[in-house]
Design a protein around this motif. Structure first.
Motif, PDB file in Angstrom:
ATOM      1  N   TYR A 120       9.542   1.449 -12.286  1.00  0.00           N
ATOM      2  CA  TYR A 120       9.162   0.579 -11.049  1.00  0.00           C
ATOM      3  C   TYR A 120       9.211   1.583  -9.782  1.00  0.00           C
ATOM      4  N   ARG A 121       9.922   2.480  -9.531  1.00  0.00           N
ATOM      5  CA  ARG A 121      10.188   3.347  -8.488  1.00  0.00           C
ATOM      6  C   ARG A 121       9.774   4.761  -8.885  1.00  0.00           C
ATOM      7  N   SER A 122       9.386   5.116 -10.028  1.00  0.00           N
ATOM      8  CA  SER A 122       8.861   6.109 -10.383  1.00  0.00           C
ATOM      9  C   SER A 122       9.669   7.570  -9.674  1.00  0.00           C
ATOM     10  N   LEU A 123      11.075   7.460 -10.101  1.00  0.00           N
ATOM     11  CA  LEU A 123      11.855   8.609  -9.818  1.00  0.00           C
ATOM     12  C   LEU A 123      11.899   9.446 -10.967  1.00  0.00           C
ATOM     13  N   ASN A 124      12.131  10.620 -10.857  1.00  0.00           N
ATOM     14  CA  ASN A 124      12.392  11.509 -12.106  1.00  0.00           C
ATOM     15  C   ASN A 124      13.683  11.391 -12.750  1.00  0.00           C
ATOM     16  N   ASN A 125      13.741  12.117 -13.886  1.00  0.00           N
ATOM     17  CA  ASN A 125      14.871  12.070 -14.677  1.00  0.00           C
ATOM     18  C   ASN A 125      16.004  12.394 -13.734  1.00  0.00           C
ATOM     19  N   GLN A 126      15.789  13.702 -13.130  1.00  0.00           N
ATOM     20  CA  GLN A 126      17.003  14.176 -12.157  1.00  0.00           C
ATOM     21  C   GLN A 126      17.524  13.119 -11.295  1.00  0.00           C
ATOM     22  N   VAL A 147       0.368  12.214  -9.608  1.00  0.00           N
ATOM     23  CA  VAL A 147      -1.060  12.871  -9.446  1.00  0.00           C
ATOM     24  C   VAL A 147      -0.825  14.452  -8.545  1.00  0.00           C
ATOM     25  N   GLY A 148       0.101  14.168  -7.701  1.00  0.00           N
ATOM     26  CA  GLY A 148       0.379  15.476  -6.737  1.00  0.00           C
ATOM     27  C   GLY A 148      -0.678  15.617  -5.604  1.00  0.00           C
ATOM     28  N   ASP A 149      -1.736  14.699  -5.664  1.00  0.00           N
ATOM     29  CA  ASP A 149      -2.808  15.174  -4.517  1.00  0.00           C
ATOM     30  C   ASP A 149      -3.100  13.597  -3.681  1.00  0.00           C
ATOM     31  N   LYS A 150      -2.763  13.710  -2.366  1.00  0.00           N
ATOM     32  CA  LYS A 150      -2.855  12.535  -1.622  1.00  0.00           C
ATOM     33  C   LYS A 150      -4.158  11.771  -1.652  1.00  0.00           C
ATOM     34  N   GLU A 151      -5.169  12.535  -1.524  1.00  0.00           N
ATOM     35  CA  GLU A 151      -6.521  11.982  -1.451  1.00  0.00           C
ATOM     36  C   GLU A 151      -6.890  11.166  -2.975  1.00  0.00           C
ATOM     37  N   LEU A 152      -6.620  11.839  -3.777  1.00  0.00           N
ATOM     38  CA  LEU A 152      -6.618  11.129  -5.296  1.00  0.00           C
ATOM     39  C   LEU A 152      -5.802   9.856  -5.377  1.00  0.00           C
ATOM     40  N   ALA A 153      -4.694  10.250  -4.953  1.00  0.00           N
ATOM     41  CA  ALA A 153      -3.696   9.112  -5.210  1.00  0.00           C
ATOM     42  C   ALA A 153      -4.080   7.885  -4.254  1.00  0.00           C
ATOM     43  N   MET A 154      -4.741   8.052  -3.083  1.00  0.00           N
ATOM     44  CA  MET A 154      -5.283   6.834  -2.218  1.00  0.00           C
ATOM     45  C   MET A 154      -6.431   6.316  -2.861  1.00  0.00           C
ATOM     46  N   ASP A 155      -7.508   7.219  -3.598  1.00  0.00           N
ATOM     47  CA  ASP A 155      -8.371   6.306  -4.439  1.00  0.00           C
ATOM     48  C   ASP A 155      -7.741   5.718  -5.224  1.00  0.00           C
ATOM     49  N   ILE A 156      -6.833   6.164  -6.088  1.00  0.00           N
ATOM     50  CA  ILE A 156      -6.446   5.194  -7.412  1.00  0.00           C
ATOM     51  C   ILE A 156      -5.840   3.943  -6.760  1.00  0.00           C
ATOM     52  N   VAL A 157      -4.932   4.063  -5.754  1.00  0.00           N
ATOM     53  CA  VAL A 157      -4.338   2.728  -5.213  1.00  0.00           C
ATOM     54  C   VAL A 157      -5.537   1.749  -4.949  1.00  0.00           C
ATOM     55  N   GLN A 158      -6.745   2.422  -4.049  1.00  0.00           N
ATOM     56  CA  GLN A 158      -7.788   1.661  -3.738  1.00  0.00           C
ATOM     57  C   GLN A 158      -8.383   0.938  -4.683  1.00  0.00           C
ATOM     58  N   TRP A 197       0.656  -1.190  -0.122  1.00  0.00           N
ATOM     59  CA  TRP A 197       0.158  -0.226  -0.069  1.00  0.00           C
ATOM     60  C   TRP A 197       0.790   1.339  -0.120  1.00  0.00           C
ATOM     61  N   ASN A 198       1.885   1.300   0.952  1.00  0.00           N
ATOM     62  CA  ASN A 198       2.507   2.843   1.066  1.00  0.00           C
ATOM     63  C   ASN A 198       3.532   2.868  -0.030  1.00  0.00           C
ATOM     64  N   ILE A 199       4.043   1.782  -0.735  1.00  0.00           N
ATOM     65  CA  ILE A 199       5.097   1.760  -1.829  1.00  0.00           C
ATOM     66  C   ILE A 199       4.093   2.368  -3.012  1.00  0.00           C
ATOM     67  N   LEU A 200       3.095   1.859  -3.279  1.00  0.00           N
ATOM     68  CA  LEU A 200       2.202   2.164  -4.415  1.00  0.00           C
ATOM     69  C   LEU A 200       1.563   3.673  -4.201  1.00  0.00           C
ATOM     70  N   LEU A 201       1.430   3.949  -3.127  1.00  0.00           N
ATOM     71  CA  LEU A 201       0.793   5.537  -2.666  1.00  0.00           C
ATOM     72  C   LEU A 201       1.722   6.267  -2.878  1.00  0.00           C
ATOM     73  N   ALA A 202       3.100   5.974  -2.583  1.00  0.00           N
ATOM     74  CA  ALA A 202       4.043   7.039  -2.846  1.00  0.00           C
ATOM     75  C   ALA A 202       4.251   7.102  -4.273  1.00  0.00           C
ATOM     76  N   ILE A 203       4.159   6.213  -5.104  1.00  0.00           N
ATOM     77  CA  ILE A 203       4.317   6.495  -6.593  1.00  0.00           C
ATOM     78  C   ILE A 203       3.208   7.339  -7.046  1.00  0.00           C
ATOM     79  N   ALA A 204       1.935   6.877  -6.882  1.00  0.00           N
ATOM     80  CA  ALA A 204       0.859   7.600  -7.224  1.00  0.00           C
ATOM     81  C   ALA A 204       0.645   9.039  -6.953  1.00  0.00           C
TER      82      ALA A 204
END
Length: 202
Positions: free
Chosen positions: A148-154, A40-51, A29-36
């Motif tokens: 897989y880890r959703s890092l940005n290019n930098q 998306v930049g919004d915690k509530e939306l990210a939680m909904d997507i992971v759910q 859950w926490n790993i996927l939530l961090a990526i989401a």
């Protein structure tokens, strides 16, 4: 060891074991939530997507084929969830030009109905996983950090001691390799084109 345990849990999940499902839920859950959240930049939306992702996993557990690791599958599935969110929203403003240009040049908008998405979803996941496995080592490292880890290019550049342009080049070549694999297998590559925008510009 963790991957072996995951696959044991997955086998139990396919047989309807809800306790095994809860164990995977708690593990990822926490790993996927961090990526989401990064995407998306919004915690509530990210939680909904992971759910929603976990609901889909449970409902479709009998038909899902996990080809490599469960973590890789869940991460891939999350990318598609987020991608479909952006598509429904018309894609974030900073990416709207690339999105529209792709639709105009490839005329692939009609491919992305819900039915089409469901039809090509598993095939594309498998193609990506197979292609990443076969990539040259440096390309694989870059692609795994992005996908897989959703890092940005930098962040990827700093992790691997590369320039950001090299990272972009490796990601672009990685997508080309996936495309070649799909074309060799006569798979539909239209969804890959839009996923490429999502990977390279988010």
């Amino acid at each position: 060891m963790a991957e072996s345990l995951d696959m044991i849990f997955w086998q139990r999940i396919t047989q309807g074991d809800y306790q095994a499902f809860n164990a995977i839920y708690d593990r990822y859950w926490n790993i996927l939530l961090a990526i989401a959240l990064k995407k998306v930049g919004d915690k509530e939306l990210a939680m909904d997507i992971v759910q929603d992702l976990f609901i889909d996993i449970w409902q479709k557990r009998h038909s899902i084929q996990v080809q490599t690791s469960l973590r890789s599958y869940l991460t891939s599935a999350l990318y598609f969830k987020v991608f479909m969110h952006f598509r429904r929203q018309g894609v974030q403003q900073k990416h709207i030009d690339q999105y529209h240009l792709l639709l105009e040049t490839q005329e692939c908008g009609e491919h992305f109905t819900s039915a089409r998405y469901e039809e090509s979803y598993e095939t594309l996941l498998h193609a990506i996983q197979q292609s990443v496995h076969d990539m040259p080592q440096r390309m694989k490292e870059v692609f795994q950090l992005k996908y897989y880890r959703s890092l940005n290019n930098q962040e990827i550049a700093e992790n691997l001691g590369l320039s950001t342009q090299t990272v972009k080049n490796q990601l672009s070549k990685g997508l080309q390799q996936i495309r070649r694999h799909m074309e060799a297998e006569r798979m539909d590559t239209s969804m890959l084109s839009l996923i490429g925008i999502f990977l390279l510009f988010h």
